[in-house]
Design a protein around this motif. Structure first.
Motif, PDB file in Angstrom:
ATOM      1  N   LEU A 198      36.919  -2.425 -25.578  1.00  0.00           N
ATOM      2  CA  LEU A 198      36.910  -1.615 -26.789  1.00  0.00           C
ATOM      3  C   LEU A 198      36.931  -0.137 -26.401  1.00  0.00           C
ATOM      4  CD1 LEU A 198      36.688  -1.758 -29.917  1.00  0.00           C
ATOM      5  CD2 LEU A 198      34.218  -1.555 -29.649  1.00  0.00           C
ATOM      6  N   GLN A 199      38.023   0.534 -26.726  1.00  0.00           N
ATOM      7  CA  GLN A 199      38.213   1.922 -26.340  1.00  0.00           C
ATOM      8  C   GLN A 199      37.639   2.861 -27.403  1.00  0.00           C
ATOM      9  OE1 GLN A 199      39.394   2.859 -23.353  1.00  0.00           O
ATOM     10  NE2 GLN A 199      39.515   0.670 -22.835  1.00  0.00           N
ATOM     11  N   PRO A 200      37.424   4.143 -27.047  1.00  0.00           N
ATOM     12  CA  PRO A 200      36.848   5.092 -28.013  1.00  0.00           C
ATOM     13  C   PRO A 200      37.609   5.199 -29.327  1.00  0.00           C
ATOM     14  CG  PRO A 200      36.729   6.008 -25.810  1.00  0.00           C
ATOM     15  CD  PRO A 200      37.501   4.729 -25.694  1.00  0.00           C
ATOM     16  N   PRO A 201      38.960   5.238 -29.356  1.00  0.00           N
ATOM     17  CA  PRO A 201      39.637   5.320 -30.657  1.00  0.00           C
ATOM     18  C   PRO A 201      39.332   4.116 -31.551  1.00  0.00           C
ATOM     19  CG  PRO A 201      41.141   5.947 -28.903  1.00  0.00           C
ATOM     20  CD  PRO A 201      39.919   5.381 -28.240  1.00  0.00           C
ATOM     21  N   LEU A 250      35.761   4.371 -32.760  1.00  0.00           N
ATOM     22  CA  LEU A 250      35.658   5.337 -33.852  1.00  0.00           C
ATOM     23  C   LEU A 250      36.173   4.743 -35.156  1.00  0.00           C
ATOM     24  CD1 LEU A 250      35.060   8.174 -34.894  1.00  0.00           C
ATOM     25  CD2 LEU A 250      37.342   8.871 -34.107  1.00  0.00           C
ATOM     26  N   PHE A 251      37.250   3.983 -35.086  1.00  0.00           N
ATOM     27  CA  PHE A 251      37.798   3.341 -36.283  1.00  0.00           C
ATOM     28  C   PHE A 251      36.766   2.410 -36.921  1.00  0.00           C
ATOM     29  CE2 PHE A 251      39.834  -0.574 -37.854  1.00  0.00           C
ATOM     30  CZ  PHE A 251      40.495  -0.068 -38.950  1.00  0.00           C
ATOM     31  N   CYS A 256      32.467   9.770 -32.578  1.00  0.00           N
ATOM     32  CA  CYS A 256      31.729   8.512 -32.449  1.00  0.00           C
ATOM     33  C   CYS A 256      30.217   8.767 -32.460  1.00  0.00           C
ATOM     34  CB  CYS A 256      32.127   7.793 -31.160  1.00  0.00           C
ATOM     35  SG  CYS A 256      33.787   7.103 -31.163  1.00  0.00           S
ATOM     36  N   TYR A 257      29.807   9.814 -31.756  1.00  0.00           N
ATOM     37  CA  TYR A 257      28.392  10.200 -31.735  1.00  0.00           C
ATOM     38  C   TYR A 257      27.899  10.457 -33.163  1.00  0.00           C
ATOM     39  CZ  TYR A 257      24.461  11.889 -28.869  1.00  0.00           C
ATOM     40  OH  TYR A 257      23.251  12.020 -28.228  1.00  0.00           O
TER      41      TYR A 257
END
Length: 1494
Positions: free
Chosen positions: A1003-1006, A1009-1010, A1103-1104
């Protein structure tokens, strides 16, 4: 019960109104009643002993002889017309002369004249007799002789008979007895009373005659209501002596008769004796208290008796309670009302008086079965006593305001939940119905108790069960209270109001049930979303709990069908669920007419030409189908298989087929049908037989409509080349399948344009691509239900490609036509919605390969969203295809003001009002938002706006997909289980199904974030900390669009799902924390170092922020205040605490709160943005609010907030700060509210930070980097607000305070005035309009607080602290003088926003002048005060030249004045600008300014 009734008959009558004057006691009357009574009792006892020793036969003979003797006399005397034989007795002669003829036997004495005439004649006969007053003794002796015969004595005690032929106009129908008439003659009264008391002991121990006449009671009745008592003291003594020796049953009667016998002058003595008797004989408690309530007694005596009764209250019987409570309430005074009521409610517990064992059993039955029988289980006597008790209380609170207010106050001040009783809630309801003046007060108390958890469902349920007979009489008031509570914003209060409706319906009679249903129907038709939801929920519960009673009121519920236009889809579902449950219950015969009405309504709506009503018909029909199937299953549990019968299954299927046929012509109607049907299956409300038929039909139809073979190449004149894209498997053969999306969309557009179709296309059934996502949702839920979650049958749809075209726009995007760009946008929207539903379907699969494919699809969604933003940026007027088919989306259009063209963007400032959902508002730094103090969470659109605001050149545009939220398919709450995924190994197989390669997917940051953005939106919609009231005439559905599936779940269920995700979210939070820690270490602490402007940095920062928003949304949920959610809160806190100390169990709630606070506090070092810092602070505050010992953590919050204010944050583009004004204001306000000393904090900022700002070349303070020239107005306004709030909360000093307290408060005010002076003087440098506005507004409020809170302190501190007071006034004088200059500045510049505060400020300054003068006069220092003229100046001290400046100042002296307070008493007149050791104050402008202000 007799005593209460007897007292009620004569209550409220004053004996004093019948008596007047006194007469002397007859000389020589030394008769002692006690002595006589003792002798009589001894004689009677000896006779009884003698009679016992005699022979029984002789005793019987003697008795018979004694009985015959009066009869013979009667016979003898009746021979002479029943008259007494003529004799020389003075008694008989005088009576006959006066008008009374004595009779013997059972005949009544005859009265020939009027009663008053008789008394007058007899009095004159006696008074004029030659031997008066000895004749009186002879008359009384004759009376004694006559009444020796028992029958004659009885006749004298009974009323006389009035001769009809001699009745006069003055006569009355009722005649008094002979004894009563004689007692009305003053000269005879003492002797007759003596005779009666001598005669009375003979009858004390005799039983009541067969005719029911009691001689002692008759004798006492003669003494009641005498017009005049000659010797009341002697009469009182005799009665009290008689009471002390009488038997118990006569004691009751004698005591109760006292108020009707005694005069007012004897109340005190009798009250004292009765109080002594009360301590000796507890059996007389009820009559004594009843009498004491009717006497006029001293408060000390009443308090003494009340304390005695209070000590025994817990042990008295229920029958005695009404009289005891009446006395207690009667003795209440305004000074001790609260104390008495508080003690009374503590000791009075009716719950244990009314068969507590039966109460508990019935309550348990009520909880388990939902209904119970409420008659025949309790004692009627107990209920009568309780009803009588409440009648007594009602009477007291109706006529005594202090009692009702004290009772409410006693309940209000009860802090603990365990200390509240059922009686408390019952009393609030009774007072609410009885005293209309306290309704608002009671509502406020109830709301506070409900919020604090003191009044729960169990308490309300017990109240209705025990006191339902009493509450039934106040049913209208209870319904009025429930209506008021349903208008609240707090969910707990709304729930309590719903329970009032529910229990009123369950416990009361048919009439009250109709009133309840009528009130609920009114709520449903009110258009208030909160009220409608609550009322429908109550109706839904009542249908389940009391179906038979609800069926009788079905006609009222059916009337709601006329108001469907204003309901949301979820509300329509509830309504049809209610009606369908009533129609298709087990007793079908009794509800057949409701079934017919339901079928008629649904068919009418399905066939309607108005599209909205067709959609309503679809929702209603599918809901009814689910109820039919569910109820049929439950009614056939006795059968072997428990399945639907053929007839019932046919009815359900035919209804669904009808809906399908009526909706297939409209893509939107079909989409709604598929979604509603899917929800029906998801709720497991469809019978297996219907599901089996449905599954095969849906599977075949979906294949035919949307799936084609991979080897089939679409033919047609398409504007773009068709390609199979986004496939997850490499197909070497033609066995694969493809989603036929682009050809379907193209065909739909051709149909709209009226073009002809190819022969191949015309043979196929035309299906709208809009139905692709909802149809697939229906298909996968059907397969999931049939195969218990196994989706192998349709897993090919997860990795199959889609017929699309190249979606990367490139350079050719600008050259495309509008129609082509719109076509590509629609294609991307449909593809995104397909992928969203695919992720919804396969997110719970356990196989690693399936998880890897789901993560890949999630990655595709993120990529497509980025492409979509580029397409939408050049297609400003584009309207996407519908994805959610609820009624709320009928009139929804995308908010395209963010996707603006260059022309629109240039006209942005002159375009006027924008759509509220735009989310791209900007404002000047000096123009403050009116919603700066709003507690609402920022919308997810702020992320893209804050990152892209002021970014790029003017021709560049940006689009926020949040404005298109309604056009995306909703993600299920189960999707967020993906957050648990770590590294997933995905195996790539060859043609022989052997592992060819292994690919690791993460699971990547983009994608993170989604998911976090979507979850944050869901929590913001469902777990709001405060309920939001729907504005009038505003569409209430806008906020709920795109959350239809979410709203079919309860808020506690959503909270439970999020709590389960806390652990993986903590993992992500810690990973992001480590990322920023490493980045800071690499940059050596440089804020604007390399890496912070990259895309990865912004994604991680977002995300934070989303994680902190999710945590805050969860822990700020108001549902955690409810008792039933305590375990969920404990679990959530335990998850956070375990990150600090893993493995520890069974910790207290307070310990979990402490560890959770410290765990979250540790993230402060890695906070990347100011908004993240604010949310971290808010999250810590939410945790702090739940703690019982927040003092230490409060200081930590203040310290943390100060660190964030003193921190250098990364700046935005063009050297402009990216700290929003409202966020800075919130954080600064939090710092000042939580710091130990607000005054020191303000002095530090204003005295250190602001001078650094003025001298800094970087236009920022070095101590407080967030303080810049742009943000100064925020700091200034918050400091002024908090300063005014602080001094306003300080208690005014009193002369009784100690010297140390005076000195502390004087020092405090010195600091406050010094801070005020520093802030006011800043307007000389920072003179922008918002700063001046804040100065005028809060400056006036500070001066008002100074007048109210500080001036009383100065009154009695002036003499001992003269120099300190003068110094304080001198400092304050400089500030108020500057306020005067500010008033002149506002008038000169004619700024209406500023000048509207000038009149109020001038008035306040004038009051200050008078108040200072009064203080000096009070302290004998009047000569230190003098008044003079003061010129108007601007902010820089320059004199303002007005048109009247050349005129004489004689007319100005009344308005333009100043005063001086001189410490040396040597101030010189005319020294206008020179400051002395006191104060110089102005209170008004010149004549021109005064005219303007008027």
């Amino acid at each position: 019960m007799f005593y209460v009734t007897a007292r009620a008959r004569c209550s409220g009558v004053s004996v004093a109104s019948y008596r007047a004057g006194k007469s002397k006691r007859r000389a020589g009357d030394t008769f002692s009643v006690v002595t006589y009574l003792k002798k009589t009792l001894v004689r009677m006892i000896s006779k009884r002993r003698l009679s016992v020793s005699e022979d029984k036969v002789s005793l019987t003979a003697d008795t018979s002889e004694a009985r015959k003797q009066p009869l013979s006399k009667k016979t003898k005397k009746s021979h002479v017309h029943n008259e007494v034989e003529e004799n020389d007795s003075v008694f008989v002669k005088f009576l006959k002369t006066s008008g009374i003829t004595l009779k013997t036997g059972e005949s009544q004495n005859q009265l020939a004249v009027d009663q008053i005439v008789f008394q007058k004649k007899l009095f004159q006969t006696l008074r004029k007799h030659p031997s008066y007053p000895t004749i009186i003794d002879e008359f009384v002796s004759g009376l004694e002789s006559y009444i020796e015969d028992q029958d004659s004595f009885r006749n004298c005690l009974l009323s006389c008979e009035r001769l009809q032929d001699e009745e006069t106009s003055m006569g009355t129908s009722y005649c008094k007895s002979l004894i009563k008439l004689l007692l009305g003659i003053d000269i005879l009264q003492p002797a007759v009373i003596k005779v009666l008391f001598e005669k009375l002991p003979e009858f004390l121990f005799e039983k009541v005659n067969s005719d029911g006449i009691s001689i002692p009671r008759l004798i006492i009745n003669q003494l009641k209501w005498l017009d005049r008592v000659v010797d009341s003291k002697d009469l009182t003594t005799k009665i009290m002596q008689l009471i002390s020796v009488a038997p118990l049953y006569l004691q009751h009667d004698f005591v109760i008769s006292l108020p009707e016998i005694l005069g007012d002058s004897q109340h005190a003595d009798v009250g004292k004796e009765l109080s002594d008797l009360l301590t000796e004989n507890t059996l007389l408690t009820v009559p004594i208290l009843d009498v004491l309530s009717s006497l006029q007694l001293e408060s000390k005596l009443l308090i003494k008796v009340r304390q005695l009764v209070m000590s025994k209250l817990s042990s008295v019987s229920l029958d005695d309670l009404p009289v005891i409570i009446k006395f207690i309430l009667h003795s209440v005074t305004p000074t001790d009302a609260l104390e008495v009521i508080s003690e009374l409610r503590e000791k009075l517990d009716l719950q244990h008086c009314i068969l507590p064992s039966q109460c508990q059993v019935s309550l348990s039955k009520l909880r388990n079965k939902g209904q119970a029988s409420f008659s025949g289980n309790r004692e009627n006597s107990s209920q009568d006593c309780v009803t009588l008790l409440f009648d007594v209380i009602k009477s007291a609170i109706r006529y005594e305001k202090i009692i009702s207010e004290a009772w409410i106050k006693a309940i209000e001040t009860t802090p603990s939940e365990t200390e509240h009783k059922i009686f408390d809630l019952a009393m609030l309801l009774i007072i609410y119905s009885t005293n209309t003046q306290t309704k608002k007060y009671i509502e406020r108390v109830l709301r506070n108790k409900i919020r604090s958890g003191c009044f729960e469902e169990d308490l309300l349920q017990g109240t209705f069960y025990i006191h339902y007979l009493v509450l039934k009489d106040v049913c209208p008031s209870i319904l009025s209270l429930a209506q008021s509570l349903l208008n609240s914003l707090d969910q707990s209060i709304i729930s309590f109001g719903s329970l009032l409706y529910r229990y009123s319906f369950m416990f009361f009679d048919t009439y009250c049930q109709q009133e309840v249903i009528g009130a609920l129907v009114t709520h449903v038709c009110s258009r208030n979303e909160v009220e409608v939801d609550a009322a429908l929920d109550v109706l839904l519960e009542l249908v389940v709990l009391s179906p038979s009673a609800m069926r009788m009121n079905a006609v009222f519920v059916k009337g709601i069908l006329d108001y469907l236009d204003n309901m949301s889809p979820q509300q329509i579902r509830k309504l049809f669920c209610i009606l369908s449950t009533l129609a298709f219950s087990k007793q079908h015969e009794a509800s057949s007419h409701i079934q017919d009405d339901m079928h008629m309504v649904i068919r009418k709506q399905l066939s309607s030409t108005i599209f909205k009503y067709k959609l309503i018909g679809i929702v209603g029909a599918v809901t009814m189908a689910g109820i039919m199937a569910a109820d049929s299953r439950s009614s056939n549990l006795t059968s072997e298989s428990g399945d639907l019968s053929n007839e019932e299954c046919t009815q359900v299927i035919s209804l669904l087929q009808l809906v399908h046929s009526c909706s297939e012509q409209s893509p939107q109607a079909s989409g709604l049908y598929y979604d509603e049907f899917a929800n029906l299956i998801h709720g497991r409300m469809l019978a297996p037989e219907a599901l089996e038929w449905l599954g095969q039909t849906i599977f075949n139809d979906f294949q035919d409509a949307f799936v084609v073979d991979a080897c089939v190449v679409p033919e047609g004149d398409y504007p773009f080349p068709v390609k199979a894209l986004y496939g997850l498997e490499d197909y070497d053969s033609c066995d694969g399948i493809v989603i036929n999306l682009l050809p379907l969309l193209f065909s739909q557009d051709f149909v709209k344009d009226g073009s002809t179709l190819t022969s191949q296309e015309s043979d196929q059934k035309l299906v709208s691509p809009l139905c692709l996502a909802p149809y697939f949702r229906l298909l996968r839920l059907c397969v999931d239900r049939q195969h218990n979650g196994n989706l192998e049958e349709i897993d090919g749809l997860l990795d199959c490609p889609i017929f699309l075209t190249d979606l990367e726009p490139g350079e050719r995007l600008q050259s495309m036509s509008v129609k082509e760009r719109s076509f590509l946008c629609s294609l991307i929207f449909l593809t995104l919605n397909w992928f969203r539903e695919v992720v919804n379907a396969f997110c719970r699969q356990k196989l690693p390969e399936m998880k890897g494919k789901v993560l890949t699809r999630l990655k595709h969604i993120v990529e497509l969203q980025q492409l979509l933003e580029k397409h939408l940026a050049v297609t400003p007027d584009y309207v996407p295809p519908l994805a959610n088919f609820d009624l709320e989306t009928l009139e929804v259009t995308p908010h395209t003001s963010t996707a603006i063209s260059a022309k629109i963007r240039i006209q942005g400032k002159t375009g006027g009002k924008k759509r509220k959902a735009d989310g791209s508002k900007t404002s000047s730094p000096d123009v403050l938002s009116k919603e700066d103090n709003s507690e609402c969470d920022p919308t997810p659109a702020e992320r893209s706006q804050q990152e892209k605001e002021f970014k790029g050149k003017e021709e560049k545009t940006s689009v926020s997909l949040q404005n298109y939220h309604a056009f995306f398919r909703e993600l299920d709450i189960e999707v967020f289980s993906i957050l648990r995924c770590g590294l997933v190994a995905k195996f790539i197989l060859d043609t022989e199904m052997h592992t060819e390669a292994t690919e690791v997917v993460q699971l990547q940051p983009p994608e993170l974030l989604f998911l976090l953005e979507d979850l944050a939106q869901k929590l913001d919609n469902m777990l709001t900390p405060v309920a939001r009231r729907v504005p009038f005439l505003k569409s209430k559905g806008n906020r709920n669009i795109g959350f239809s599936h979410l709203h079919q779940r309860s808020a506690p269920e959503i909270a439970f799902r999020v709590v389960q995700l806390l652990n993986p979210m903590c993992n992500h939070l810690e990973n992001i924390h480590n990322y920023f820690q490493c980045l800071t270490a690499e940059n050596h602490g440089v804020v604007d170092g390399p890496g912070i402007t990259g895309q990865e940095y912004h994604i991680m920062s977002s995300c934070y922020l989303r994680l902190l928003q999710i945590f805050h949304g969860l822990f700020a949920w108001s549902g955690f205040c409810q008792l039933q959610n305590n375990n969920l809160l404990y679990s959530a806190l335990g998850t956070l605490a375990s990150r600090m100390k893993p493995g520890e169990r069974d910790q207290s709630m307070e310990e979990l709160l402490r560890q959770s606070f410290h765990y979250l506090q540790n993230f402060h070092a890695s906070i990347p943005s100011f908004q993240c810092a604010l949310y971290l602070i808010r999250l810590l505050m939410v945790i702090l609010e739940k703690s019982t010992a927040p003092a230490e953590n409060k200081r930590q919050i203040a310290s943390l907030a100060k660190q964030f204010l003193c921190r250098v944050w990364p700046s935005g583009e063009k050297e402009r700060s990216n700290i929003p004004n409202d966020q800075l204001q919130s954080l600064l306000g939090i710092y000042l509210e939580h710091t130990d000393s607000v005054l020191k904090a303000i002095e530090e900022i204003a005295g250190v930070g602001v001078p650094e700002l003025m001298n800094s070349p970087k236009e920022a303070s070095s101590t407080f980097p967030t303080l810049t020239r742009t943000t100064f107005v925020i700091f200034f306004r918050v400091m002024m607000t908090e300063l005014e709030k602080t001094v306003k909360g300080l208690q005014a000093g009193t002369a009784a305070d100690s010297q140390q307290i005076h000195e502390e408060k004087l020092l405090y005010w010195n600091m406050a005035v010094r801070d005020f002076s520093i802030l006011i003087n800043l307007i000389k440098v920072f003179d922008s309009r918002p700063v001046l506005y804040a100065c005028l507004k809060y400056g006036r409020l500070f001066v008002e607080a100074f007048l109210k809170q500080c001036m009383p302190l100065l009154d009695f501190s002036f003499r001992k602290h003269r120099e300190d007071v003068l110094s304080l006034l001198e400092t304050f004088q400089l500030s108020t003088r500057l306020l005067h200059h500010l008033c002149g500045h506002s008038k000169i510049h004619q700024d209406t926003k500023l000048t509207k505060h000038v009149p109020l400020l001038k008035k306040t300054l004038e009051l200050l002048v008078c108040r200072v003068k009064a203080m000096l006069i009070l302290n004998n220092c009047r000569e230190a005060f003098w008044l003079g003229n003061l010129k108007n100046r601007d902010l820089q001290g320059e004199e303002i030249i007005s048109q009247n400046s050349q005129e004489s100042t004689a007319n100005e002296s009344e308005s333009d004045t100043s005063f001086h307070v001189s410490g040396s008493q040597a101030a010189k007149d005319g020294e206008e600008d020179k400051a002395s050791d006191g104060e110089k104050e102005q209170e008004s402008d010149d004549d021109e300014s005064d005219d303007d202000s008027d």
